[in-house]
Every structure is written in C-alpha cells, then in structure tokens.
Design a protein around this motif. Structure first.
Motif, PDB file in Angstrom:
ATOM      1  N   ARG A  76      16.217  41.626  59.681  1.00  0.00           N
ATOM      2  CA  ARG A  76      14.900  41.016  59.468  1.00  0.00           C
ATOM      3  C   ARG A  76      13.877  41.672  60.388  1.00  0.00           C
ATOM      4  O   ARG A  76      14.183  42.000  61.536  1.00  0.00           O
ATOM      5  CB  ARG A  76      14.964  39.514  59.736  1.00  0.00           C
ATOM      6  N   CYS A  77      12.667  41.876  59.868  1.00  0.00           N
ATOM      7  CA  CYS A  77      11.575  42.459  60.634  1.00  0.00           C
ATOM      8  C   CYS A  77      10.378  41.519  60.613  1.00  0.00           C
ATOM      9  O   CYS A  77      10.229  40.703  59.696  1.00  0.00           O
ATOM     10  CB  CYS A  77      11.178  43.822  60.062  1.00  0.00           C
ATOM     11  N   PRO A  78       9.476  41.624  61.607  1.00  0.00           N
ATOM     12  CA  PRO A  78       8.290  40.757  61.640  1.00  0.00           C
ATOM     13  C   PRO A  78       7.303  41.090  60.534  1.00  0.00           C
ATOM     14  O   PRO A  78       7.460  42.069  59.806  1.00  0.00           O
ATOM     15  CB  PRO A  78       7.696  41.024  63.031  1.00  0.00           C
ATOM     16  N   HIS A  79       6.276  40.253  60.433  1.00  0.00           N
ATOM     17  CA  HIS A  79       5.247  40.394  59.404  1.00  0.00           C
ATOM     18  C   HIS A  79       4.563  41.756  59.512  1.00  0.00           C
ATOM     19  O   HIS A  79       4.379  42.303  60.601  1.00  0.00           O
ATOM     20  CB  HIS A  79       4.219  39.269  59.577  1.00  0.00           C
ATOM     21  N   ARG A  80       4.215  42.327  58.357  1.00  0.00           N
ATOM     22  CA  ARG A  80       3.513  43.621  58.241  1.00  0.00           C
ATOM     23  C   ARG A  80       4.384  44.807  58.620  1.00  0.00           C
ATOM     24  O   ARG A  80       3.880  45.889  58.897  1.00  0.00           O
ATOM     25  CB  ARG A  80       2.228  43.635  59.076  1.00  0.00           C
ATOM     26  N   THR A  81       5.708  44.631  58.672  1.00  0.00           N
ATOM     27  CA  THR A  81       6.615  45.742  58.947  1.00  0.00           C
ATOM     28  C   THR A  81       7.779  45.688  57.962  1.00  0.00           C
ATOM     29  O   THR A  81       8.039  44.668  57.336  1.00  0.00           O
ATOM     30  CB  THR A  81       7.167  45.694  60.385  1.00  0.00           C
TER      31      THR A  81
END
Length: 296
Positions: free
Chosen positions: A25-30
C-alpha cells in the motif's frame, strides 16, 4: 506534507509465507514501484516462515535452502506495479513451476511509492544537472542514481574502452541530492566523482539520473532517509519578524486543512454538514430569543 514526502522517499519491505496474504500500500497521490522481489527459501525454516507440517514429517524431507523462482519479479510487476495498493495469496502455483516441492517458501518484496506526476533528468559524467520548478513550487527528490546501470543510459551512451559492462551505483547519491535540492525551487550539481565519489572501477563512464516532482508546498522540509528532519536554529528564527511567522503559521494551518480534506473527503463533508446544522440551530435560537424579548 513533510510526512507525506518522507513516506514517498522511504524504501518499503514486506514478506509473506506460503498460504498468507501479502499486502502492499502507498499513500495518496503515489503508486507502487517494485524494486526487487524474491520467492523461494534461502534460510532455514526456524529463522523465517516455519514449516506447517509436524516435526516428525518435516525431518523426513530434506529442506532446500537454495531454492528461488526467477519469475517472482515479473509476477510482482504484473500484480502491483503502478497501483496504489494490491493484495494476493502467496503460493507456489502463482509463480509457475515449483523448483523445490515439499519445502515451505516465502515472498520478499522491496518497493517504493512513486508520485503520480514526476520528472526525470540525466546528466553524463562531469556535466551539470539543473533542476527547477515553476513559481511557488519546490523540488521533492524521489530517487537518484550515480554510477552505471546494467541497461545504461540513452543520453550517455557507453563507450567500450576495454572495461567490463558492470553495474555500479553510489550508496549516498539520494541523500546528497536531498540535501542539495529538496525543498528548493531550483538547484544545480555536477555529476562528478568529486561530489558523489567513485563507485565503479577506474575508467568506467558514469551518469547521474534523478527522478523528482514539483510540489506546491512552500513549507516543505528537507527529508533524509537516515536522519530526522532538521528544523531551523533558534537564533535564525528569532530574527524573523513576528508578522511573517504568524503568516507562515496561518499558511501552514491552511495547507494542513487542505491535506485533511483531500485525504478524508467523507469526513470533511460530514463536518461541514454538521457545522451548517449547528449554525442553523443557533440562528433559530437567537431569532426566538429576539422575538420573545420584543414581545416582553
């Protein structure tokens, strides 16, 4: 936003045993950028992912600790590359032919979180690399490589001078680029061994490849993967006018509120509707009190 950038710069590692789910999982906008992957077993089961079979049965089967599957990287690229999150069950059938039947295996994944919008620039050895962003935007370094990659570089073609075509990279290139350019509107640096050291054999031509993005966050702090962010000293902050620091604090609060809204749109909408309802109730109470006071 500094926390967001530190998440982007971080190298992530995840693992899962056979029969378990792996979740990236990656943070928002990535999005996920797979760096490397391994599926098999190179350590005994008592060190990682113990066997699910009874001990008496496990002793009858000689455990293979030199077992690996060559298709693990391609499978991870197919499943997770360029996605914000991915999850799947780890088993030998997923990766094709089982090279060591009877041996419990595990999956190791190394990945980074790549910004959705980014730029890439390359400078050949001894040339100057210039990075710049538009007005009111600053540089956020994502990755930096100085040396020679296996595939080489189209901008810096490899000239065969009798040296072997080997891969060699500086271990401090990313940290150096972060210190020089992160959080600035523009910067320049020479792709030289004086700046980055020489990670290769003498005579091997090198290049500097930097991937970065422009963020509209003027308060972005430089982030180093190995050290916490360094704040400005008290002596320099004491010289700033009080009005400027107040404006910066106000701008910081506005940016934090904007980040919260983009990350939690449902919660922000709930807060907004609740605030409107409370305001209407208070207004109605005020009108009732005013009318009753006039009547009295």
């Amino acid at each position: 936003f500094a926390g967001y950038i530190s998440q982007v710069l971080k190298n992530y590692t995840d693992h899962a045993c056979d029969g378990e789910y792996v979740s990236l999982r990656c943070p928002h906008r990535t999005t996920i950028s797979i760096q490397s992957s391994f599926y098999g077993r190179i350590v005994p089961s008592h060190q990682l992912c113990p066997s699910r079979y009874p001990h008496s049965y496990a002793t009858l089967i000689k455990e293979d600790v030199a077992c690996s599957v060559g298709t693990s990287l391609q499978k991870m690229l197919d499943e997770c590359q360029d996605r914000r999150s991915c999850q799947f069950l780890v088993n030998s059938r997923l990766f094709g032919t089982d090279p060591c039947p009877g041996t419990g295996k595990y999956l190791l994944v190394w990945y980074k979180c790549r910004p959705n919008e980014y730029k890439s620039k390359v400078a050949c050895e001894d040339d100057k690399l210039r990075l710049s962003c538009k007005k009111s935007m600053v540089i956020a370094i994502y990755s930096a490589i100085f040396g020679r990659t296996q595939g080489g570089s189209l901008e810096c073609p490899y000239q065969n001078l009798g040296m072997p075509m080997t891969e060699c990279q500086s271990a401090t290139a990313l940290q150096l680029m972060i210190r020089r350019c992160h959080g600035k509107r523009s910067c320049s640096i020479y792709a030289s061994t004086y700046e980055f050291g020489d990670p290769c054999y003498p005579g091997i031509q090198k290049h500097l490849n930097v991937i970065y993005t422009c963020d509209n966050t003027p308060l972005l702090l430089p982030v180093d993967e190995t050290q916490p962010p360094v704040l400005s000293s008290s002596s320099s902050s004491s010289m700033e006018p009080v009005g400027v620091s107040t404006e910066m604090a106000l701008l910081s609060n506005i940016l934090a509120a904007y980040a919260f809204i983009t990350e939690n749109p449902e919660r922000a909408a709930l807060y907004f509707v609740s605030g409107v309802c409370i305001g209407l109730v208070l207004t109605l109470l005020a009108l009732v009190l005013r009318v009753s006071c006039r009547t009295d």
